[in-house]
Design an enzyme around this catalytic site. Sequence first.
Site, PDB file in Angstrom:
ATOM      1  N   ASP A  22       0.835  -1.269  -0.046  1.00 29.84           N
ATOM      2  CA  ASP A  22      -0.123  -0.058   0.090  1.00 29.84           C
ATOM      3  C   ASP A  22       0.976   1.124   0.010  1.00 29.84           C
ATOM      4  OD1 ASP A  22      -2.186   1.984   0.591  1.00 29.84           O
ATOM      5  OD2 ASP A  22      -3.255   0.274   1.480  1.00 29.84           O
ATOM      6  N   ASP A  32       3.236   1.576  -4.869  1.00 30.53           N
ATOM      7  CA  ASP A  32       2.423   2.103  -5.851  1.00 30.53           C
ATOM      8  C   ASP A  32       2.110   1.421  -6.951  1.00 30.53           C
ATOM      9  OD1 ASP A  32       1.268   3.768  -7.661  1.00 30.53           O
ATOM     10  OD2 ASP A  32       2.495   5.291  -7.745  1.00 30.53           O
ATOM     11  N   ASN A  56      -6.350  -5.578  -5.252  1.00 32.93           N
ATOM     12  CA  ASN A  56      -7.366  -4.811  -4.489  1.00 32.93           C
ATOM     13  C   ASN A  56      -7.165  -3.487  -4.731  1.00 32.93           C
ATOM     14  OD1 ASN A  56      -9.662  -4.335  -2.432  1.00 32.93           O
ATOM     15  ND2 ASN A  56      -7.658  -3.605  -1.510  1.00 32.93           N
ATOM     16  N   TYR A 115     -14.044   4.259 -14.735  1.00 33.22           N
ATOM     17  CA  TYR A 115     -13.953   3.243 -13.581  1.00 33.22           C
ATOM     18  C   TYR A 115     -14.927   1.954 -14.097  1.00 33.22           C
ATOM     19  CZ  TYR A 115     -14.803   1.123  -9.180  1.00 33.22           C
ATOM     20  OH  TYR A 115     -14.885   0.362  -8.129  1.00 33.22           O
ATOM     21  N   LYS A 154     -12.905  -1.699 -14.606  1.00 40.24           N
ATOM     22  CA  LYS A 154     -13.575  -3.077 -14.003  1.00 40.24           C
ATOM     23  C   LYS A 154     -14.193  -4.076 -14.988  1.00 40.24           C
ATOM     24  CE  LYS A 154     -12.639  -1.728  -9.846  1.00 40.24           C
ATOM     25  NZ  LYS A 154     -11.531  -2.518  -8.928  1.00 40.24           N
ATOM     26  N   THR A 196     -16.754   2.229   2.020  1.00 44.59           N
ATOM     27  CA  THR A 196     -15.363   2.525   2.433  1.00 44.59           C
ATOM     28  C   THR A 196     -14.959   3.668   2.044  1.00 44.59           C
ATOM     29  OG1 THR A 196     -14.645   1.726   0.175  1.00 44.59           O
ATOM     30  CG2 THR A 196     -15.104  -0.176   1.514  1.00 44.59           C
TER      31      THR A 196
END
Length: 288
Positions: free
Chosen positions: A43, A66, A93, A158, A162, A193
């Site tokens: 992360d 990254d 993820n 997005y 996906k 989230t």
Amino acid sequence: MSARTASSRLAGKIALVTGGCSGIGLGIVERFVAEGGRVLVADVQDEKGAMLARRFGDSVVYQHCDVTREEDIAAATAATASALGGLDILVNNAGAGGTPHGPADMTVDGWDATMALLLRAPMLGTKHAVPLMQARGGGSVINIASIAGLEAGWGLAYGVAKAGVIHLTKLSAPQLAAANIRINAICPGVIVTPIFGMSVGLSRAAADQMTGELTDAAAKMQPLRRAGRPEDIAAAALYFASDDAAFVTGTHQLVDGGITVGQRISWDAEALLPIHHTLLAHAPDLPA
């Protein structure tokens, strides 16, 4: 650790989870550790990563990564082998909402940055994980996709990214099967989230703080009237990571509270009220 998760379905397994310091990624890390796994968290949230490593001791190692940089992905996978001894499970993820623009005002930089984060990174993560998984006799790759990859309404770039993740998963499956590496995707629905706050320009800290406020609103968006939680996605990830899914590859699993079952009228009678009121105005004998 609760009795529900006090088991060892991942005993002896080593996982790499990108974006594992918060949101869905954190939920997956927590569940994997509870099930006996050891995890390298990759992360960019270094302070949270250090806290996770302290919290879980030998079960978690943190590596700054990254995922838009291939060299960082390569370093994270190498660190998994050097620090934990190998790699059995990869969870691609890490992500964010990406550019909000539509086709009329899309910028090349915004489009490319979204694709680099959401689509190129899972491909590169898989690329660098394969040799380590082959050395262990096989493994499981889990891509976090989205319902946005299956239907409109969740953002152009997005959604395209996906959808690409879902197809990347399907096309990779037969190529990886000979090495006993399974690859599957999870398509979350509305999971509360920080990604929502960050998608409208809030800082990461402010986005973290507003997740509670989104819970009630999210609960009204699908037939199962509660907000989706990271642990809902973690449960699906555990299935794909474990031997329970030993004969499952190249597919995607919806975890969305039923939001994609059909139009809102399929589960919300109030969606028909405007039509009903119009009919009532012309046919007063109808039941109100």
